[in-house]
Design an enzyme around this catalytic site. Structure first.
Site, PDB file in Angstrom:
ATOM      1  N   CYS B 428       0.571  -1.287   0.154  1.00 42.95           N
ATOM      2  CA  CYS B 428      -0.164   0.091   0.069  1.00 42.95           C
ATOM      3  C   CYS B 428       1.055   1.579  -0.200  1.00 42.95           C
ATOM      4  CB  CYS B 428      -1.008   0.200   1.349  1.00 42.95           C
ATOM      5  SG  CYS B 428      -1.803  -1.203   1.669  1.00 42.95           S
ATOM      6  N   GLU B 430       4.415   0.750   2.075  1.00 41.21           N
ATOM      7  CA  GLU B 430       5.420   0.587   2.823  1.00 41.21           C
ATOM      8  C   GLU B 430       6.910   1.047   2.225  1.00 41.21           C
ATOM      9  OE1 GLU B 430       2.191  -0.892   2.284  1.00 41.21           O
ATOM     10  OE2 GLU B 430       2.635  -2.411   1.968  1.00 41.21           O
TER      11      GLU B 430
END
Lengths: 264, 784
Positions: B428, B430
């Site tokens: 997402c 990271e």
């Protein structure tokens, strides 16, 4: 220094260049029949209906519109917003209502913005004592000057005041070194009549330093506000402005030196 | 305009039904059933099973495909990983029947499971091992919904290919392994086994490619058109060369990566799958070389990329069940293509290929792969604007990331400047050093549940168990600070449980589930002769993802205001209001929703709570040692866990009813931000993103908001400013008519929805119904 406002909005993107924070001052000497901000007219706080929704329930409450705010609070917020102004070429816009109804407050804010290095715009109807108009507007980096009706009789009928003071201030503005845009609301069968457009054209043709002309097509956002304030609205059943028609009016003004936009 | 071929491949991919394939499970079981398997060391068992699967699985080459290689026997035929987590017959039936994110399971698969797979693997899976070693308090907290666990049904992944993957053939890896074997000073048997396992997997991928060559030759002999014959001849040449050798052409580079991708997701079911990372950077040398040589055209490069895109879309996430399905309820397997950013030398990395790939993203409009743009101060506005114009089309891609912040985050974690600049974001949001870091996500953490437990002296009403510490009845707190201290105690308590569990799980993977193939790809696993899952990578980070920052901020804000500052209600009565789920106390719910300071409005009173929670969470997690030899760190993102966590959390003092979703990422509570996007960004930028491994901020707009060059310029400035304030990530949700209709039905969930009205913008909720109707109509015309 304190002033009366009814809203302060960040991420205003149509009241001057870039991302702006617009201060909406409360109180206006005009009573435009189409006004889409009826809550801006009175120079005192007013009560309006408001609706709070929780789940499927709607609770009707009353809300006070308009509050006194200290200039330091506005400047503090503007300081927070500075990175957004810097990245976008934006700044603060003083709008209303009529900011020149609170000239000391407006002047103070414009001077403070200049000191902080913040670009400022003054959005005005031009209906003000020329001394006030000149001394305040000169402190703004940009003036957004509203021009509505060319014919004085019509002006008095739809706006509630004569336009002679406005046109006088406009001529003064044009002679000064001030950067300014003209803003013309397109109101069906009111400001968009051939007669009025020709009248406005004649006025604009004689101006030398107008930089841009923004046409602001009518939208019926005001309708629910009148209901919430319990006021009658002459434009109750009028829909949003026809896109093609605004394009045609833009073409009509295209012969002038200034750039013409729809929506600003 | 997409070619006929790509239109067809895209359509097939979109129409393919997600099914469960038992092929991998059968081959794996066959391998483990062989008597010799038990005599092998664990790494060699893993390498052996990998080789066995790739040698025996069916080869799929679709009609007119240009890039080949499927994990299953056909597009979207999804294998299972019984050595990690064994599906029961009930699981399979549920996967088949469930209304959302279902996978078709036919009777044959169920029979195979019943007769071969379940009898062999029952009690012997990684999941069994994990649950055998996890302490009871972990299980209790997990059942109560205090946290989730990523490795419960999936292997650790969350890593991204670095530049070396595009410059190295399997034969090169094998040579490197040989060299290491002779230079390691005190090479232990374990290390030699690990190296040998890595070598075997490299060999296995070459065999897999060779099997495609054979199949392509068969297709060539059957092909009737000159054009296809030429394509097949090219593809044979490509597959004979890669992945054995380092790629030399654009086509080879894509095929090379794709074989490797299929290898990683066949070896195990890592979460996230795998990721080519900085695609425009990796491919640019090939692109430039071939364009100059005249062996590649821009159009053909685009078509190859489009064919590559289809391959990602053919590979849904392996089926998840239970809590794992709830926390990440999607087919997406989170390969996130990175574009733009900086070069290793620190220069603007945007090139022609970055723009070409953006065109591909826009034209393909597929859910997978996901895409993002890295934006540095040094990147041109043109690039941001081009990306925003794709976002405007309303499918949420690409998202926007702050390269300068990512580099600072990585530097703060002790990475070298080159490794930091070669990094980016995956999954997402990271942050990671691509090609050199194993950064696994360990699970979501329900901050609001901890607050609820603190208000209830450690007792969980839903499970009727005392699961937390006894930090005191609410009536005993004399000040807000005393109450917050109790919350911190509970937080530390549950974080310690979570981290203890994580380390037990990391040990299980290090001991029993090495990933020798993945280890080839991430530096310095070969040099260290150590597996990826055992800490072989240059950098090892384990994340705990905090969820519901907005919700907890607003709840704390309400408690402070109404109980302690204004003393309008005592804490006990407030608890009563919550326990009855606002039944008969609508007045309090209304006050909590409308009269408490809220996160996302640049309101100091509210925002201070967010900063406090951030600091407490950070202090509880950051820097604690992990089993793999790395450390634990935090990030703030939810996937879909804010819905799951909401479902296990009672009514809260932010006015949220029991069971309703929590806020997501670092975004404000749905509808609570009523002061516009600038205020949201100002609040969001107050937390120190640079000390996280990623934060997620969502902003909703209508397409009209993106209309015209002036609007795009202003949005560019909005993104630039957020990034200047060190914001990590922002994504724009450009909504369509159906959302607006829902907004009419459930306005309280959409209080933050901004619409373009006529020359200005406003909140949708602030508009009269007639105007709303009109805007819905407008949007429907612009919609698709």
């Amino acid at each position: 220094m304190k002033g009366l406002v009814f809203d302060i909005r960040s991420f205003s993107v149509h009241d001057g260049p870039g991302i702006r924070t617009t201060v909406f001052m409360k109180g206006c000497p005009l009573r435009c029949s189409w006004c889409h901000n009826p809550e801006s007219q009175q120079s005192f706080p007013e009560m309006a209906k408001t609706y709070k929704r929780i789940g499927d329930m709607t609770i009707e409450c009353t809300q006070t519109i308009g509050y006194t705010i200290d200039s330091s609070e506005i400047l503090r917020r503007s300081k927070d917003d500075m990175p957004f102004f810097e990245e976008s070429g934006g700044g603060i816009t003083l709008s209303g209502g009529e900011p020149l109804m609170q000239p000391t407050f407006t002047l103070f804010l414009l001077k403070a913005a200049k000191k902080m290095g913040i670009h400022s715009a003054l959005d005005t109807s031009g209906f003000a004592n020329p001394e006030i108009f000149n001394s305040v507007s000169r402190e703004a980096d940009l003036v957004l000057f509203d021009l509505k009706l060319a014919d004085d009789f019509n002006h008095q009928h739809h706006v509630g005041q004569s336009n002679s003071l406005i046109l006088n201030n406009l001529r003064g503005l044009d002679k000064s070194k001030q950067r300014y845009f003209i803003r013309i609301p397109l109101i069906p069968e009111t400001t968009d009549t051939t007669q009025n457009l020709e009248g406005l054209y004649a006025i604009l043709r004689n101006l030398r330093s107008v930089e841009r002309i923004d046409l602001l097509p009518f939208h019926h956002i005001g309708k629910s506000k009148y209901e919430r304030l319990g006021k009658e609205y002459e434009f109750q059943n009028i829909g949003n402005y026809d896109r093609l028609k605004s394009e045609r009016i833009k073409d009509f003004f295209s012969g002038l030196a200034a750039k013409v936009t729809i929506g600003g | 305009m997409l070619s006929q071929r790509i239109q067809q491949l895209r359509k097939e991919s979109r129409n393919a039904v997600n099914t469960i394939s038992a092929e991998r499970a059968v081959l794996l079981t066959e391998f483990y059933r062989q008597p010799t398997t038990a005599t092998l060391s664990i790494p060699l068992q893993r390498a052996g099973s990998f080789a066995y699967i790739l040698r025996n699985k069916s080869i799929y080459i679709g009609k007119d495909e240009l890039i080949v290689g499927e994990r299953g026997p056909a597009p979207k035929a999804t294998p299972t990983y019984p050595e990690i987590s064994l599906h029961t017959i009930h699981d399979l039936e549920m996967l088949h029947q469930r209304p959302k994110v279902s996978y078709s399971v036919d009777e044959a698969v169920k029979t195979i499971y019943q007769e071969q797979i379940i009898p062999f693997w029952e009690g012997k899976t990684q999941r069994d091992r994990i649950f055998n070693v996890l302490p009871q308090e972990w299980k209790t907290a997990y059942a109560a919904g205090v946290f989730t666990e990523f490795q419960e049904q999936r292997a650790p992944g969350h890593t991204v290919a670095g530049k070396d993957v595009f410059r190295t053939g399997m034969l090169d890896f094998m040579a490197e392994i040989q060299a290491v074997k002779f230079t390691l000073p005190h090479t232990s048997v374990d290390q030699l086994d690990e190296l040998e396992a890595m070598e075997k997997t490299a060999q296995a991928l070459i065999v897999f490619a060779q099997r495609h060559v054979e199949q392509l030759k068969v297709l060539l002999s059957q092909s009737t058109t000159e054009q296809r014959k030429n394509e097949l001849l090219d593809m044979i040449k490509v597959c004979e060369r890669v992945p054995a050798h380092a790629p030399e052409t654009f086509h080879e580079a894509l095929q090379h990566y794709w074989f490797i991708h299929v290898g990683v997701i066949t070896e195990l079911n890592p979460w996230d799958s795998f990721n080519p990372g900085r695609l425009d950077q990796h491919l640019y040398p090939f692109y430039q070389k071939e364009l100059t040589a005249g062996t590649l055209t821009e159009a053909w490069a685009a078509e190859l990329l489009q064919a590559f895109w289809v391959k990602f879309n053919n590979h849904p996430a392996p089926p998840k069940v239970g809590v794992t399905a709830l926390e990440s309820n999607t087919y997406t397997d989170f390969a996130l293509i990175n574009l733009g950013g900086l070069t290793e030398e620190g220069d603007d990395a945007v090139n022609e290929l970055s723009f070409l790939i953006l065109d591909v993203i826009e034209e393909m409009r597929l859910l997978q792969p996901s895409s993002m743009v890295q934006i540095s101060r040094k990147n041109p506005d043109d690039f941001v604007k081009r990306a925003l114009k794709i976002t405007k089309t309303g499918f949420g891609q690409p998202s926007f990331f702050n390269t300068d912040a990512i580099i600072k985050e990585l530097l703060a974690q002790g990475k070298s400047i080159e490794d930091a600049r070669n990094g980016g974001a995956s999954g997402c949001v990271e942050t990671g050093a691509f090609g050199t870091e194993a950064y696994t996500l360990s699970g979501y953490f329900n901050l609001n549940k901890v607050l609820e437990l603190t208000m209830n002296n450690g007792f969980d009403a839903r499970t009727q168990m005392q699961i937390g510490l006894k930090t005191g009845e609410v009536s005993t707190f004399v000040s807000f600070e005393a109450f917050y201290e109790a919350f911190e105690q509970q937080l530390n308590h549950f974080i310690n449980i979570k981290l203890t569990g994580n380390n037990a799980i990391e040990k299980c993977f290090a001991d029993a589930m090495p990933a020798p193939f993945l280890s080839l790809l991430i530096n310095d696993c070969i040099a260290n002769a150590k597996d990826y899952n055992a800490g072989g990578a240059r950098y090892n980070t384990s994340y705990v993802q905090g969820v519901g920052l907005g919700s907890i901020t607003d709840s704390l804000s309400s408690i402070k205001k109404w109980v302690f500052d204004e003393k309008k209600i005592n804490f006990n009565s407030l608890l009563g209001v919550l326990q009855t789920n606002f039944e008969g106390t609508l007045d309090w719910q209304q006050r909590f929703i409308y009269e408490s300071p809220k996160w996302g409005n640049n309101n100091e009173q509210a925002d201070q709570h967010a900063l406090n929670v951030f600091e407490s969470f950070y202090a509880a997690v950051n820097g604690k040692p992990s089993y793999r030899g790395g450390v634990f760190r935090i990030n703030l993102l939810p996937t879909t866990s804010h819905v799951y966590f909401g479902s296990v959390t009672g009514a809260m003092p932010d006015g949220r009813l029991a069971g309703k979703p929590l806020s997501e990422g670092i975004s404000p509570v749905q509808g609570a931000d009523t002061n516009g996007p600038v205020a949201v960004l100002q609040s969001a930028a107050k937390i120190d993103h640079l000390r996280t491994g990623g934060t997620l901020l969502n902003q909703k707009f209508t397409p009209e908001f993106f209309d015209g060059e002036v609007a795009i310029s202003n949005l560019t400035a909005l993104v630039r400013t957020y990034f200047r304030l060190n914001g990590h990530h922002i994504q724009f949700n450009v909504v369509n008519a159906s959302t607006l209709r829902d907004a009419q039905k459930h306005p309280e969930m959409h209080r933050d929805l901004i619409v373009r009205v006529a020359g200005y913008s406003d909140y949708f909720n602030d508009l009269g119904t007639d105007l709303q109707d009109e805007i819905i109509l407008r949007t429907a015309q612009d919609g698709w």
